[in-house]
Design an enzyme around this catalytic site. Structure first.
Site, short mmCIF file in Angstrom:
data_model
loop_
_atom_site.label_atom_id
_atom_site.label_comp_id
_atom_site.label_asym_id
_atom_site.label_seq_id
_atom_site.Cartn_x
_atom_site.Cartn_y
_atom_site.Cartn_z
NE ARG E 90 24.55 29.17 15.45
CZ ARG E 90 23.38 29.73 15.17
NH1 ARG E 90 22.30 29.47 15.88
NH2 ARG E 90 23.27 30.54 14.12
CD GLU E 93 23.45 23.87 15.32
OE1 GLU E 93 22.43 24.40 14.85
OE2 GLU E 93 24.59 24.20 14.94
CB SER E 116 27.88 16.96 39.25
OG SER E 116 26.96 17.72 40.01
#
Lengths: 149, 149, 149, 149, 149, 149, 149, 149, 149, 149
Positions: E90, E93, E116
């Site tokens: 997830r 995604e 960063s």
């Protein structure tokens, strides 16, 4: 807008339209080998300014298009790897099958280093053979030892 | 349980332990070339029964291990592609850069077909050169025209 | 059975077990650089027979294991590409972002060719800086022009 | 419709058509380095509004096209990885062969962290050498320790 | 022979065998966060010498095994990308769907640079919600502007 | 012929041509967040009919083009994975380095399940910091337990 | 050292050695479905403590091995994608051929969102058919609308 | 020049331009299912000559364009695998997580063979549920035993 | 612990140790073809209980090992694709070169559907030829029309 | 500009526009097989000058376009591998499942070598069968022994 890809595509298109051969074109370009000139026209090497002008004349390229042929191309950008074409794939297969053998024998003979693919030349010739002619390839690359530092 | 991979690993291990060279081993195996014998010992070609027996003697292999050297290996299974080793990679680079050129010139000379990688032989030699010795490779493969049917 | 991978794994294991540092080991091996010696111990370069004997002494390797350190390794075989480690990835990122720029400027300065990664040396140093120290890397590779043939 | 890709393609096309060099263009753009300006023109960095206006003047870009040169590009989007071009590939090879070595030595010197590729600068110079000139590259990146939290 | 992989595998095996939890272990290791300590035990970050000694005590590691926990690991080496596990996927995604959006808005706010991932910290918490509790993640990374040079 | 890709390309082109900002556009579209609106304009989310009409007005889109903005896009289709852009890559790196840690801690807290990337919201803010401002990201996703069946 | 992979391998080995069936084992584990229990034993789902104890009894696992069956596995880690097995590949093919169709129709019916693979259940049954029995699969997943934020 | 891709793109463009729905179009095409007709219009199945003529009428296609809809398409050619769209990815995830389970149970019930993806039909329906409606999918494929020969 | 991979490796090892041939083993197993039996022993098909008992006798397998030969294997799991072995690669090449041709002609003859690889049989024979013997392969697969639904 | 891709696309477009079949076109081209002629028209083989002229007449190609049909194409360049189309994929699956079996049996019968894919011919026919017609494929390739050298 021009790019090396556009110029290479035009070279191929014009070659077929004019019914030319690579060797025929190469013979007119200068004293370099067929291999070098064909590679340059296919976008994998460079021509000198004079050679490019000659190529432009033969293939009907503009002066601007010819200039692209004198610039270092993005070598290998159009290669399909692994090659799908049987002719090119056979060379790939040779590496897959014999790569570790070449490494073993070159290192045994020369020490820790490589065969240069830059300080390199090659030729392709027909080798007559009663059982069927053969493709004979000769390659020669400078041995470069790994620099100790 | 034995497998070709296990036998190949033992060959390498024994070669180093005994301080042998590929050419030294090859010279004792029979009349074949260094290349062929090294390839077979690296798991990329086959030995005859006699050659395998000789190899077993030199490298301290069992009879069962020797038998694996006479069987067609899964060629190329251990190759890393694209090669990470600089020596092997340079050959890969040659295909990427010149593959389409080779195709163009071989087809122009021979017609629609390929250079065989099976009915094929090659040699690697040192070419003395004042600017630095060179690796000289000679390949010869039978031209196979695409059969029309 | 021994292999370079087994020897490299033992080198790492022994280094940690003995609480050694790369620079500490390198200082005892000979007059080569930290980089060269560390690369060799990590399986990416070769040691001379003398250096390998010294390494064996420091790391508790057998004579047979030491012999593997003198043989050309399968360079790059263990590299993860693209690198997953942030430190190594940053170098990969530099190529992705600046590769075409480097090519453009090197070719403009030197002509059609490459920077050798074989006739090559480099160093890594600490560069003191009030805003935070910097990693300073100096590389130098011979320019190799593409041979015309 | 415009995009950074279209603008980059036009920059290249115009550079060749006008017979310009990267260094020549860079010298007129401002006080930045050749590397930074070439990268920006190749779509890998940004120009200031003033630099972009100057670039537009030199290369015959419209005001709208120039605006794209001031926007953060999708860095690396056009990179071919692994690089097929020999010049760029050599840098990739250096990572494959020496990446773990660089990591080992930088961590030994600086601790757990990385060399920044953002707070980073570099230069490329010709290093005269009787055995053949060398490409000299100097890189400097801030060391960033992993923050403990 | 020991390696970070072997030590990480032992940590996991011992954790289950002893019925421990990550948070439980973390609470005893020191003042760092759950996230940092769990990452270190999973082979993605480092412990101090004291923390490693404590971890060895809790998990039954030898002194030599503990030493590996203080060394910079090969970060990310064991990650499966794209992740096959739904929980980890997830996050992948989210990048696929929102990555360009994040880039657009961070650059608009901060200029040409990045967040960063090294000077970085984060936390994960339970957010009570009548419609079903939520996973609340807070990240904070230093903005690093691309250095002009 | 229209497609979401064509419309997204026009959105980008018009945004630059008109000198607009994502936040500026978002502020006029409705009560949704900057993130949601920018994602929709970049082809990763949907707008309502009213929002799309507003966007069309701001960006000079036709009614038919606006309609495409209200349709579920092929999410992620244009993402480059692994990301080549440093800003986006850092998020990818976080998953590579911390993915297994997130999984371990979320499962320990919530049980067998995942954080939803659909019932999900997030924000990005500037966090002032004397050592350099930070990018602060807050994410919240519903915990979804694996249904037993 | 134990790991979920080792436990899964033992489960398979014991199942064959004892001549058991998945349905036979599942029937004794509890009130869950064949699918859920088989997935858990194959390392793709979790068992409760009681179910795991029962599984240990049936398959001859140790208490420590049983404990691994109650922990969230690294789902999908052992999947071969694209699947090489014809039975599994056919499902992959359905996605390749009908994925965009499913998306079009689910979005038309439900709006912008997805079918959950977490709040999900399914069954597989034999469907008698004179032309050859059929595999009947029923799936049901909660529709999750993309949250607007 | 026409191709199936060009026709598919026109279908999509016209559908949006005319404000049509897949179900609306399907209802007029004939007695087939929504799924079949939508798949055909998206370039993943075929229409009969009559259905194609009807589709042409509804979508404003030429007779030649309609003819392409009756020809077997290059199925799956446009699929993105692994899917980047969350809706489609969830099906991919189901295979990754449950593929080996499906194989185990189908083989246990039916023997050595597969579920056909050709002699196959399916439906998608809304399943009302107070906790949130569900997507209900029913698939049925003929079991094909591996032929012994 | 046993697995199909372990059993397949033992089959190969025993075959070589005992100096057996595939055809020799097949002739004793039952009335099936060489192809089917060799595939089963290589882990790509199943044997009946009787055939497996016979195989165990010939190859010295235990009863438990024999049982694995009767279970549906994870077909294709050990295949290297693209094949590196020249013999297997040539079949891959045929698909690359003629796949679209086969599709065009099978669809023209049979309609929208496929040739089954499950309800499938084949044979390999030597075809004597004065110009060199040929490998003759005959395949036959049931045509399966796509079901309309 | 012309290229083989452009010509192949025109061939397909014209074939549909004119309502032609592959077999119908092949019957008029000459005495070659349907397979050979279809392959050539799809850009995977060559036509003679006469055949190309005939093809041009049938399909309305220009003389220059026809010339491209007589040139060796970049074989396999347009193939999707692994194939996404079910009809073509089934052949790929056969290699994945039976490739090692074919290798075992061909080598046992013929020795160390391969079946040529160049000196190769094949045919596809309908095999009437009361349980459903079958696709019958006959292939014949010359056996090529690896040359010993």
């Amino acid at each position: 807008m021009l790019s090396r890809e556009v110029v290479s595509a035009k070279v191929l298109s014009e070659k077929v339209a004019r019914g030319l051969t690579w060797k025929g074109i190469a013979a007119e370009l200068g004293s370099g080998s067929d291999l070098l000139y064909t590679a340059a026209l296919l976008g994998q090497s460079v021509l000198t300014v004079e050679e490019a002008a000659k190529a432009a004349e033969i293939l009907g390229l503009t002066e601007e298009e010819a200039r692209w042929l004198t610039l270092s191309p993005e070598r290998g950008a159009a290669a399909i790897m692994p090659p799908t074409d049987p002719l090119i794939y056979r060379f790939y297969e040779l590496i897959q099958n014999y790569g570790t053998t070449w490494k073993a024998l070159i290192e045994e003979e020369f020490g820790d280093g490589i065969m240069s693919a830059i300080d390199f030349n090659m030729s392709i010739e027909r080798e007559a053979d009663p059982k069927g002619d053969r493709v004979k390839i000769a390659m020669s690359g400078k041995f470069l030892p790994f620099k100790r530092f």
